[in-house]
Design an enzyme around this catalytic site. Structure first.
Site, PDB file in Angstrom:
ATOM      1  N   TYR A  70      18.618  62.924  21.565  1.00  0.00           N
ATOM      2  CA  TYR A  70      18.389  64.255  22.099  1.00  0.00           C
ATOM      3  C   TYR A  70      19.390  64.351  23.235  1.00  0.00           C
ATOM      4  O   TYR A  70      19.819  65.611  23.522  1.00  0.00           O
ATOM      5  CB  TYR A  70      16.919  64.319  22.629  1.00  0.00           C
ATOM      6  CG  TYR A  70      16.018  64.565  21.596  1.00  0.00           C
ATOM      7  CD1 TYR A  70      15.904  64.246  20.417  1.00  0.00           C
ATOM      8  CD2 TYR A  70      15.234  65.850  21.835  1.00  0.00           C
ATOM      9  CE1 TYR A  70      14.936  64.580  19.452  1.00  0.00           C
ATOM     10  CE2 TYR A  70      14.568  66.470  20.853  1.00  0.00           C
ATOM     11  CZ  TYR A  70      14.136  65.889  19.659  1.00  0.00           C
ATOM     12  OH  TYR A  70      13.354  66.428  18.870  1.00  0.00           O
ATOM     13  N   GLY A  94      10.639  66.539  22.419  1.00  0.00           N
ATOM     14  CA  GLY A  94      10.450  67.817  21.852  1.00  0.00           C
ATOM     15  C   GLY A  94      10.067  68.838  23.029  1.00  0.00           C
ATOM     16  O   GLY A  94      10.617  69.964  23.258  1.00  0.00           O
ATOM     17  N   TYR A 142       6.354  46.331  19.451  1.00  0.00           N
ATOM     18  CA  TYR A 142       6.552  46.948  20.528  1.00  0.00           C
ATOM     19  C   TYR A 142       7.953  47.267  20.939  1.00  0.00           C
ATOM     20  O   TYR A 142       8.473  47.960  21.200  1.00  0.00           O
ATOM     21  CB  TYR A 142       5.737  45.980  21.695  1.00  0.00           C
ATOM     22  CG  TYR A 142       5.915  46.559  23.120  1.00  0.00           C
ATOM     23  CD1 TYR A 142       5.432  47.692  23.558  1.00  0.00           C
ATOM     24  CD2 TYR A 142       6.758  45.717  24.149  1.00  0.00           C
ATOM     25  CE1 TYR A 142       5.582  47.966  24.853  1.00  0.00           C
ATOM     26  CE2 TYR A 142       6.888  46.023  25.554  1.00  0.00           C
ATOM     27  CZ  TYR A 142       6.042  47.156  25.906  1.00  0.00           C
ATOM     28  OH  TYR A 142       6.257  47.623  27.184  1.00  0.00           O
ATOM     29  N   THR A 155      -5.499  52.393  26.285  1.00  0.00           N
ATOM     30  CA  THR A 155      -5.613  51.304  27.129  1.00  0.00           C
ATOM     31  C   THR A 155      -5.609  51.855  28.549  1.00  0.00           C
ATOM     32  O   THR A 155      -5.622  51.005  29.435  1.00  0.00           O
ATOM     33  CB  THR A 155      -4.261  50.599  26.935  1.00  0.00           C
ATOM     34  OG1 THR A 155      -3.313  51.379  27.102  1.00  0.00           O
ATOM     35  CG2 THR A 155      -4.053  49.737  25.591  1.00  0.00           C
TER      36      THR A 155
HETATM   37  P1  NAD Z   1      -1.024  50.753  30.468  1.00  0.00           P
HETATM   38  O1  NAD Z   1      -1.621  50.120  29.155  1.00  0.00           O
HETATM   39  O2  NAD Z   1      -2.145  50.435  31.604  1.00  0.00           O
HETATM   40  O3  NAD Z   1      -0.800  52.353  30.313  1.00  0.00           O
HETATM   41  C1  NAD Z   1      -0.298  52.883  29.137  1.00  0.00           C
HETATM   42  C2  NAD Z   1      -0.960  54.229  29.002  1.00  0.00           C
HETATM   43  O4  NAD Z   1      -0.551  54.955  27.834  1.00  0.00           O
HETATM   44  C3  NAD Z   1      -2.532  53.990  28.707  1.00  0.00           C
HETATM   45  O5  NAD Z   1      -3.254  54.949  29.681  1.00  0.00           O
HETATM   46  C4  NAD Z   1      -2.846  54.337  27.464  1.00  0.00           C
HETATM   47  O6  NAD Z   1      -4.110  55.003  27.333  1.00  0.00           O
HETATM   48  C5  NAD Z   1      -1.582  55.683  27.213  1.00  0.00           C
HETATM   49  N1  NAD Z   1      -1.330  55.861  25.734  1.00  0.00           N
HETATM   50  C6  NAD Z   1      -1.086  54.684  24.682  1.00  0.00           C
HETATM   51  N2  NAD Z   1      -0.829  55.388  23.819  1.00  0.00           N
HETATM   52  C7  NAD Z   1      -1.092  56.823  23.815  1.00  0.00           C
HETATM   53  C8  NAD Z   1      -0.930  58.042  22.996  1.00  0.00           C
HETATM   54  N3  NAD Z   1      -0.582  57.716  21.723  1.00  0.00           N
HETATM   55  N4  NAD Z   1      -1.262  59.404  23.508  1.00  0.00           N
HETATM   56  C9  NAD Z   1      -1.414  59.193  25.022  1.00  0.00           C
HETATM   57  N5  NAD Z   1      -1.577  58.270  25.624  1.00  0.00           N
HETATM   58  C10 NAD Z   1      -1.440  56.989  25.073  1.00  0.00           C
HETATM   59  O7  NAD Z   1       0.244  50.014  30.688  1.00  0.00           O
HETATM   60  P2  NAD Z   1       1.367  50.074  31.750  1.00  0.00           P
HETATM   61  O8  NAD Z   1       1.613  48.582  32.290  1.00  0.00           O
HETATM   62  O9  NAD Z   1       0.864  51.118  32.827  1.00  0.00           O
HETATM   63  O10 NAD Z   1       2.382  50.622  31.111  1.00  0.00           O
HETATM   64  C11 NAD Z   1       3.126  51.882  31.115  1.00  0.00           C
HETATM   65  C12 NAD Z   1       4.359  52.275  30.621  1.00  0.00           C
HETATM   66  O11 NAD Z   1       5.325  51.339  31.240  1.00  0.00           O
HETATM   67  C13 NAD Z   1       4.495  51.653  28.887  1.00  0.00           C
HETATM   68  O12 NAD Z   1       5.267  52.590  28.223  1.00  0.00           O
HETATM   69  C14 NAD Z   1       5.113  50.366  28.881  1.00  0.00           C
HETATM   70  O13 NAD Z   1       5.643  50.092  27.833  1.00  0.00           O
HETATM   71  C15 NAD Z   1       6.149  50.329  30.308  1.00  0.00           C
HETATM   72  N6  NAD Z   1       6.134  48.994  30.688  1.00  0.00           N
HETATM   73  C16 NAD Z   1       5.584  48.452  31.477  1.00  0.00           C
HETATM   74  C17 NAD Z   1       5.605  47.179  31.914  1.00  0.00           C
HETATM   75  C18 NAD Z   1       4.820  46.544  32.936  1.00  0.00           C
HETATM   76  O14 NAD Z   1       4.979  45.661  33.412  1.00  0.00           O
HETATM   77  N7  NAD Z   1       3.601  46.897  33.312  1.00  0.00           N
HETATM   78  C19 NAD Z   1       6.816  46.715  31.810  1.00  0.00           C
HETATM   79  C20 NAD Z   1       7.859  47.380  30.819  1.00  0.00           C
HETATM   80  C21 NAD Z   1       7.624  48.621  30.257  1.00  0.00           C
END
Ligand code: NAD
Ligand code: UDP
Length: 309
Positions: free
Chosen positions: A159, A102, A145, A35
């Protein structure tokens, strides 16, 4: 410091890459681009302090050399994305968190988990403080999620308790800003895109549900402060200014001076009715409080979307 950021090519992750590089640290960005967008980090490619590794972090993560901190931000985050990629979302929350932990253990590095306000589910209390344990439907569509993140928090604390890894858990509330994907399905890019192209703004349900929106630069600053503090317990970061989605649609129309209509669409299952962070803990322990007003943050975000349209 040398910092590994999983999900570093995503919205929040790429801003973290920029921030740490600007403070003189070395950054290793690990992302499989499910994404994310390479354009978010392209400008860093010539920088000797920056390294990009295309890798799915549900598999073993191999990083040669020293690592001082692992920031685990990889995960689809938009409800539309995690409905499209339910298994990948569960895997990155569970297996990905295990692999990232890890790595931190092996390198004797600090580990930070990007958790979420979704651990509170459809909350029965407002505002939500870190002591509230949540109301999550494990078998609903959002369960992939919410439960992955709840498992990730449990794994992180295991951990910490068992392996003595120094950990941080940040519960992020709705954050927005430049580099969100135009079509990622979240309310901020949806409404801005619709308003700028004179398409109807799609309010789900009656629009009475609330959210509280935090601008990206405020979140990044809070994350940095948390990283430097030895605080293993979860901590909320978000902007407590709460707003009904219908009012948010009107605000976007006003700022963009759009003639778009507002239309109502069915409310997705288990869509939380209210969301407002209690940030007392962040204020007291991190001396952090969001500074950017919603109008100012939206203006910056709209500027970005106009550029990429
Ligand atoms: P986003 O989708 O823009 O970024 C997520 C990134 O993770 C992407 O670049 C995607 O390619 C990468 N990714 C997903 N699965 C992967 C995998 N298996 N291996 C390697 N890379 C992988 O979303 P975001 O809004 O930037 O969110 C980033 C983090 O913050 C997430 O963990 C999300 O749960 C958390 N979060 C975001 C919000 C928000 O409002 N934006 C709120 C709560 C939590
Ligand atoms: N929403 C909406 N119209 C849209 C997209 C989202 O009314 O085009 C609503 C959604 O139902 C939710 C809120 O806006 O109540 C925030 O949704 P988002 O997808 O941004 O993230 P969430 O906070 O639900 O994780």
């Amino acid at each position: 410091m040398r910092i590994v950021i999983t999900g570093g090519a995503g919205f929040i992750g790429s801003h973290l890459c920029d921030y740490f590089i600007s403070k003189g640290h070395h950054v290793v960005c690990v992302d499989n681009l499910i994404t994310g967008n390479i354009k978010n980090i392209e400008h860093l490619f010539g920088n000797e302090k920056f390294l990009f590794i295309k890798h799915d972090v549900t598999n073993y993560i191999h990083i040669p050399g020293k690592v001082d901190a692992v920031l685990h931000f990889a995960s689809p985050a938009s409800p539309a994305d995690y409905l499209k990629y339910p298994i990948q979302t569960l895997k990155v929350g569970a297996l990905g968190t295990h692999k990232a932990l890890g790595l931190a253990k092996e390198k004797n590095a600090i580990f930070m988990l990007a958790s979420t306000s979704e651990v509170y589910g459809d909350p029965e209390v407002s505002p939500q403080s870190e002591t509230y344990h949540g109301s999550v439907n494990p078998v609903g569509p959002r369960g992939v999620y919410d439960e992955a993140k709840r498992f990730a928090e449990a794994m992180t604390m295991a951990y910490h308790r068992y392996h003595k890894v120094s950990v941080r858990i940040v519960r992020i509330f709705n954050t927005y800003g430049p580099r969100m994907r135009l079509n990622d399905g979240r309310v901020v890019p949806n409404f801005i895109y619709q308003a700028l192209t004179n398409k109807p703004l799609t309010v789900y349900g009656d629009g009475e549900q609330t959210r509280s929106f935090c601008y990206i630069s405020d979140l990044v600053e809070g994350i940095y402060k948390l990283l430097l503090k030895n605080l293993p317990e979860p901590i909320n970061l978000g902007n407590p200014e709460e707003m009904k989605i219908i009012d948010f649609a009107r605000l976007i129309k006003k700022i963009t001076k759009s003639k778009s209509k507002i239309v109502f669409k069915p409310l997705p299952q288990d869509d939380p009715r209210q969301r407002k962070p209690d940030i007392t803990k962040a204020k007291e322990l991190l001396q952090w409080t969001p500074k950017v007003s919603l109008e100012d943050g939206l203006k910056e975000t709209i500027k970005y979307f106009k550029k990429i349209l």
